[in-house]
Scaffold this motif. Structure first.
Motif, PDB file in Angstrom:
ATOM      1  N   ALA A  32       0.832  -1.206   0.000  1.00 41.47           N
ATOM      2  CA  ALA A  32       0.000   0.000   0.000  1.00 41.47           C
ATOM      3  C   ALA A  32       0.864   1.253   0.000  1.00 41.47           C
ATOM      4  CB  ALA A  32      -0.931  -0.005   1.211  1.00 41.47           C
ATOM      5  N   ILE A  35       1.922   1.772  -3.622  1.00 36.73           N
ATOM      6  CA  ILE A  35       0.881   1.955  -4.637  1.00 36.73           C
ATOM      7  C   ILE A  35       0.484   3.412  -4.819  1.00 36.73           C
ATOM      8  CG2 ILE A  35      -1.539   1.485  -5.145  1.00 36.73           C
ATOM      9  CD1 ILE A  35      -1.110  -1.324  -4.077  1.00 36.73           C
ATOM     10  N   GLY A  36       0.197   4.109  -3.743  1.00 35.42           N
ATOM     11  CA  GLY A  36      -0.329   5.461  -3.937  1.00 35.42           C
ATOM     12  C   GLY A  36      -0.224   6.324  -2.703  1.00 35.42           C
ATOM     13  N   ASP A  37      -0.995   7.410  -2.730  1.00 33.78           N
ATOM     14  CA  ASP A  37      -0.980   8.404  -1.654  1.00 33.78           C
ATOM     15  C   ASP A  37      -2.348   8.477  -0.985  1.00 33.78           C
ATOM     16  OD1 ASP A  37       1.657   9.208  -2.047  1.00 33.78           O
ATOM     17  OD2 ASP A  37       1.079  10.565  -3.665  1.00 33.78           O
ATOM     18  N   LEU A  39      -5.263   7.824   0.895  1.00 35.50           N
ATOM     19  CA  LEU A  39      -5.897   6.658   1.519  1.00 35.50           C
ATOM     20  C   LEU A  39      -4.920   5.494   1.632  1.00 35.50           C
ATOM     21  CD1 LEU A  39      -8.488   5.402   2.647  1.00 35.50           C
ATOM     22  CD2 LEU A  39      -9.018   4.648   0.330  1.00 35.50           C
ATOM     23  N   TRP A  40      -4.089   5.308   0.626  1.00 34.25           N
ATOM     24  CA  TRP A  40      -3.110   4.220   0.650  1.00 34.25           C
ATOM     25  C   TRP A  40      -2.086   4.423   1.760  1.00 34.25           C
ATOM     26  CZ3 TRP A  40      -4.326  -0.021  -1.708  1.00 34.25           C
ATOM     27  CH2 TRP A  40      -5.134   0.021  -2.826  1.00 34.25           C
ATOM     28  N   ASP A  41      -1.712   5.677   2.009  1.00 34.09           N
ATOM     29  CA  ASP A  41      -0.777   5.963   3.096  1.00 34.09           C
ATOM     30  C   ASP A  41      -1.374   5.588   4.451  1.00 34.09           C
ATOM     31  OD1 ASP A  41       1.233   6.896   1.457  1.00 34.09           O
ATOM     32  OD2 ASP A  41       0.578   8.985   1.591  1.00 34.09           O
ATOM     33  N   LEU A  43      -3.718   3.346   4.979  1.00 32.65           N
ATOM     34  CA  LEU A  43      -3.780   1.891   5.045  1.00 32.65           C
ATOM     35  C   LEU A  43      -2.415   1.298   5.366  1.00 32.65           C
ATOM     36  CD1 LEU A  43      -5.405  -0.742   4.604  1.00 32.65           C
ATOM     37  CD2 LEU A  43      -4.706  -0.616   2.196  1.00 32.65           C
ATOM     38  N   SER A  44      -1.372   1.849   4.758  1.00 31.72           N
ATOM     39  CA  SER A  44      -0.034   1.319   5.030  1.00 31.72           C
ATOM     40  C   SER A  44       0.376   1.570   6.480  1.00 31.72           C
ATOM     41  CB  SER A  44       0.992   1.922   4.075  1.00 31.72           C
ATOM     42  OG  SER A  44       1.184   3.288   4.321  1.00 31.72           O
ATOM     43  N   CYS A  47      -1.615  -0.950   8.658  1.00 27.13           N
ATOM     44  CA  CYS A  47      -1.161  -2.339   8.506  1.00 27.13           C
ATOM     45  C   CYS A  47       0.240  -2.551   9.059  1.00 27.13           C
ATOM     46  CB  CYS A  47      -1.201  -2.752   7.035  1.00 27.13           C
ATOM     47  SG  CYS A  47      -2.866  -3.001   6.416  1.00 27.13           S
TER      48      CYS A  47
END
Length: 68
Positions: A32, A35-37, A39-41, A43-44, A47
């Motif tokens: 994550a 992959i992107g910025d 929302l992905w940040d 999530l990362s 997790c």
């Protein structure tokens, strides 16, 4: 009634479920982050934070057990 010994109660999943789950969460968090910025940040971070919290909890639990 047949009683199971302690070794019989701890099968494969009792031993490996948490390490597998923490590995999957870490992998998802690392992917994550790549992959992107936005929302992905988030999530990362989530997790990757969960395994650290679990490790810290077990370290504190082990420390309390030694003192007693």
């Amino acid at each position: 009634m047949h009683r199971k010994t302690r070794a019989q109660r701890y099968d494969y999943w009792h031993v490996w479920a948490l390490p597998i789950l923490l590995g999957v969460l870490s992998s998802i968090g690392l992917l994550a982050a790549l992959i992107g910025d936005d929302l992905w940040d988030g999530l990362s971070w989530l997790c990757l934070l969960i395994p650290l919290v679990v490790i810290g909890w077990y370290v504190l639990k082990a420390g309390k057990r030694k003192r007693v």
